[in-house]
Design a protein around this motif. Sequence first.
Motif, mmCIF file in Angstrom:
data_model
loop_
_atom_site.group_PDB
_atom_site.id
_atom_site.type_symbol
_atom_site.label_atom_id
_atom_site.label_comp_id
_atom_site.label_asym_id
_atom_site.label_seq_id
_atom_site.Cartn_x
_atom_site.Cartn_y
_atom_site.Cartn_z
ATOM 1 N N VAL A 27 -0.532 29.718 31.456
ATOM 2 C CA VAL A 27 0.289 30.616 31.398
ATOM 3 C C VAL A 27 1.213 30.333 30.632
ATOM 4 O O VAL A 27 1.974 31.795 30.136
ATOM 5 C CB VAL A 27 1.485 29.709 32.102
ATOM 6 C CG1 VAL A 27 0.931 29.753 33.935
ATOM 7 C CG2 VAL A 27 1.641 28.173 31.738
ATOM 8 N N GLY A 28 0.492 30.141 29.205
ATOM 9 C CA GLY A 28 1.698 30.024 28.022
ATOM 10 C C GLY A 28 0.805 29.808 26.851
ATOM 11 O O GLY A 28 -0.235 29.691 26.960
ATOM 12 N N THR A 29 0.597 30.855 25.754
ATOM 13 C CA THR A 29 -0.170 30.410 24.013
ATOM 14 C C THR A 29 0.960 30.907 23.212
ATOM 15 O O THR A 29 1.638 31.877 23.025
ATOM 16 C CB THR A 29 -1.400 31.507 24.138
ATOM 17 O OG1 THR A 29 -2.517 31.444 23.666
ATOM 18 C CG2 THR A 29 -1.277 33.173 24.476
ATOM 19 N N THR A 30 0.243 30.611 21.880
ATOM 20 C CA THR A 30 0.660 31.040 20.642
ATOM 21 C C THR A 30 -0.163 32.163 20.488
ATOM 22 O O THR A 30 -1.462 32.208 20.722
ATOM 23 C CB THR A 30 0.390 30.148 19.650
ATOM 24 O OG1 THR A 30 -0.676 29.009 19.316
ATOM 25 C CG2 THR A 30 2.074 28.928 19.651
ATOM 26 N N ARG B 293 -13.863 36.489 13.165
ATOM 27 C CA ARG B 293 -13.398 35.577 12.702
ATOM 28 C C ARG B 293 -12.825 34.304 14.609
ATOM 29 O O ARG B 293 -11.680 33.693 14.396
ATOM 30 C CB ARG B 293 -12.231 35.260 12.313
ATOM 31 C CG ARG B 293 -12.613 36.519 10.978
ATOM 32 C CD ARG B 293 -12.585 35.579 9.184
ATOM 33 N NE ARG B 293 -12.733 33.977 8.765
ATOM 34 C CZ ARG B 293 -11.677 32.800 8.813
ATOM 35 N NH1 ARG B 293 -10.636 33.005 9.688
ATOM 36 N NH2 ARG B 293 -12.130 31.621 8.009
ATOM 37 N N GLY B 294 -12.842 34.259 15.530
ATOM 38 C CA GLY B 294 -12.537 34.339 17.048
ATOM 39 C C GLY B 294 -12.436 33.048 17.121
ATOM 40 O O GLY B 294 -11.920 31.959 17.819
ATOM 41 N N GLY B 295 -13.658 32.508 17.085
ATOM 42 C CA GLY B 295 -14.248 30.916 16.844
ATOM 43 C C GLY B 295 -13.978 30.060 18.520
ATOM 44 O O GLY B 295 -13.409 29.012 19.062
ATOM 45 N N PRO C 5 -7.935 29.556 19.516
ATOM 46 C CA PRO C 5 -9.107 29.939 20.111
ATOM 47 C C PRO C 5 -9.151 28.696 21.640
ATOM 48 O O PRO C 5 -10.425 28.858 22.079
ATOM 49 C CB PRO C 5 -9.582 28.602 19.018
ATOM 50 C CG PRO C 5 -9.539 29.580 17.807
ATOM 51 C CD PRO C 5 -7.392 29.209 18.599
ATOM 52 N N THR C 6 -7.949 28.127 21.494
ATOM 53 C CA THR C 6 -7.787 27.292 23.002
ATOM 54 C C THR C 6 -7.787 27.836 23.888
ATOM 55 O O THR C 6 -9.128 27.995 24.949
ATOM 56 C CB THR C 6 -6.813 26.316 22.459
ATOM 57 O OG1 THR C 6 -7.319 25.690 21.695
ATOM 58 C CG2 THR C 6 -6.930 25.361 23.662
ATOM 59 N N GLY D 238 -11.510 23.303 11.446
ATOM 60 C CA GLY D 238 -11.067 24.845 11.275
ATOM 61 C C GLY D 238 -12.470 25.513 12.217
ATOM 62 O O GLY D 238 -12.945 24.768 13.344
ATOM 63 N N TYR D 239 -12.911 26.644 11.626
ATOM 64 C CA TYR D 239 -13.993 27.743 12.183
ATOM 65 C C TYR D 239 -15.253 26.224 12.384
ATOM 66 O O TYR D 239 -15.695 26.948 13.197
ATOM 67 C CB TYR D 239 -13.834 28.455 12.185
ATOM 68 C CG TYR D 239 -12.397 29.731 11.847
ATOM 69 C CD1 TYR D 239 -12.041 29.877 13.266
ATOM 70 C CD2 TYR D 239 -11.566 29.604 11.685
ATOM 71 C CE1 TYR D 239 -11.290 30.386 14.297
ATOM 72 C CE2 TYR D 239 -10.435 30.656 12.109
ATOM 73 C CZ TYR D 239 -10.440 30.803 13.435
ATOM 74 O OH TYR D 239 -8.817 31.328 13.977
ATOM 75 N N PRO D 240 -16.034 25.788 11.252
ATOM 76 C CA PRO D 240 -16.689 24.817 11.631
ATOM 77 C C PRO D 240 -16.745 24.306 12.767
ATOM 78 O O PRO D 240 -17.806 23.929 13.353
ATOM 79 C CB PRO D 240 -16.517 24.316 10.204
ATOM 80 C CG PRO D 240 -16.091 25.654 8.768
ATOM 81 C CD PRO D 240 -14.897 25.679 10.129
ATOM 82 N N SER D 241 -15.828 23.978 13.465
ATOM 83 C CA SER D 241 -15.976 23.096 14.572
ATOM 84 C C SER D 241 -15.261 23.835 15.895
ATOM 85 O O SER D 241 -15.204 22.949 16.571
ATOM 86 C CB SER D 241 -14.628 21.936 14.388
ATOM 87 O OG SER D 241 -13.001 22.758 14.383
ATOM 88 N N TRP D 242 -15.905 25.262 15.783
ATOM 89 C CA TRP D 242 -15.381 25.689 17.285
ATOM 90 C C TRP D 242 -16.009 25.631 18.336
ATOM 91 O O TRP D 242 -15.725 26.026 19.617
ATOM 92 C CB TRP D 242 -16.001 27.349 16.775
ATOM 93 C CG TRP D 242 -16.939 28.551 16.744
ATOM 94 C CD1 TRP D 242 -17.669 27.695 15.366
ATOM 95 C CD2 TRP D 242 -18.049 29.014 17.748
ATOM 96 N NE1 TRP D 242 -19.168 28.353 15.724
ATOM 97 C CE2 TRP D 242 -19.810 29.267 17.700
ATOM 98 C CE3 TRP D 242 -18.059 29.302 19.712
ATOM 99 C CZ2 TRP D 242 -20.335 29.496 18.534
ATOM 100 C CZ3 TRP D 242 -18.689 29.675 19.966
ATOM 101 C CH2 TRP D 242 -19.798 30.026 19.237
ATOM 102 N N LYS D 243 -17.356 24.936 18.442
ATOM 103 C CA LYS D 243 -18.094 24.954 19.298
ATOM 104 C C LYS D 243 -18.204 23.287 19.663
ATOM 105 O O LYS D 243 -17.565 23.469 20.797
ATOM 106 C CB LYS D 243 -19.789 24.474 19.025
ATOM 107 C CG LYS D 243 -21.011 25.448 18.546
ATOM 108 C CD LYS D 243 -21.831 25.811 18.368
ATOM 109 C CE LYS D 243 -22.412 27.126 18.194
ATOM 110 N NZ LYS D 243 -24.022 26.902 18.074
#
Length: 278
Positions: free
Chosen positions: A37-40, A254-256, A24-25, A105-110
Amino acid sequence: MVEHVAGKTCVPLNPQRLVVLGVPTMANALALEVKPVGTTLYFDNIPPYLEGKLDGIKTVGTNQQPNLEKILTLTPDLIITLNDWGASYNQLSQIAPTVVDDWQGYPSWKEHFNFVAEVLGQTEAAKQIWANYEQRIQKLRAALGDQYREIEVSYMYLCCGGISIDLKNSFSGMILDEVGLSRPPTQDLENDSGLVILSEELLTDIDGDVIFISVDEDNDSENMLKQLKQKPLWNKLKAVQQGRVYTVNLQTWRGGNPLAAYAVIDDLFKYLVANQDS
């Protein structure tokens, strides 16, 4: 200076070598036109909404096991992570300035998107992205009209050996709610995680006039779907009887993040709006 769940951190005004620990980040940064430049990553196959966008971004492990050595070799000038996922704040902050969002979690995506925009100094760009999101929501509401007012839309997914349904305060649930689509009673509620895991005996809880279904990449989930379709309960579902079961991408639904949200809205146009160009 940015306040975050682990304290306060002085961050660069225009980071050039951003590393993010969390999809999501990462997608939030891409939406704000800041390429890490990098991500998990937590998937093997890139979901459609990210195709072509990850070129040049190095993988530095998974959410649970980020590789500190790989992160170090990327010489980041900023790291954004979520609630100490897989690596301690102290370890990461020795590599580069690090901020930690209080991801719920995904409820906090915004809220997470707004946090990333603040850290990157992109709050004005974030306002435009939310305006675009609202325009897409309103366009879909108008296209649906009154025909879906009494229709219940269900979303389920098969992952990790179980059946899950996303509730009203999940990522997909929020989008469906904002579009004005009703949910079955067992999904028209909230909890801390935004989801409920079901047993096969409770398969009727996924029932609706329309069912969107996602399957994880592993073979077990594919086999589980095949087995479910052979169950007598499956054929009793309204959406199954009416031929209104649609397969959608799990990592998208479920991308968020806003990029995934745009893609979910596109799916809703595709499957619910007849002869409508999304």
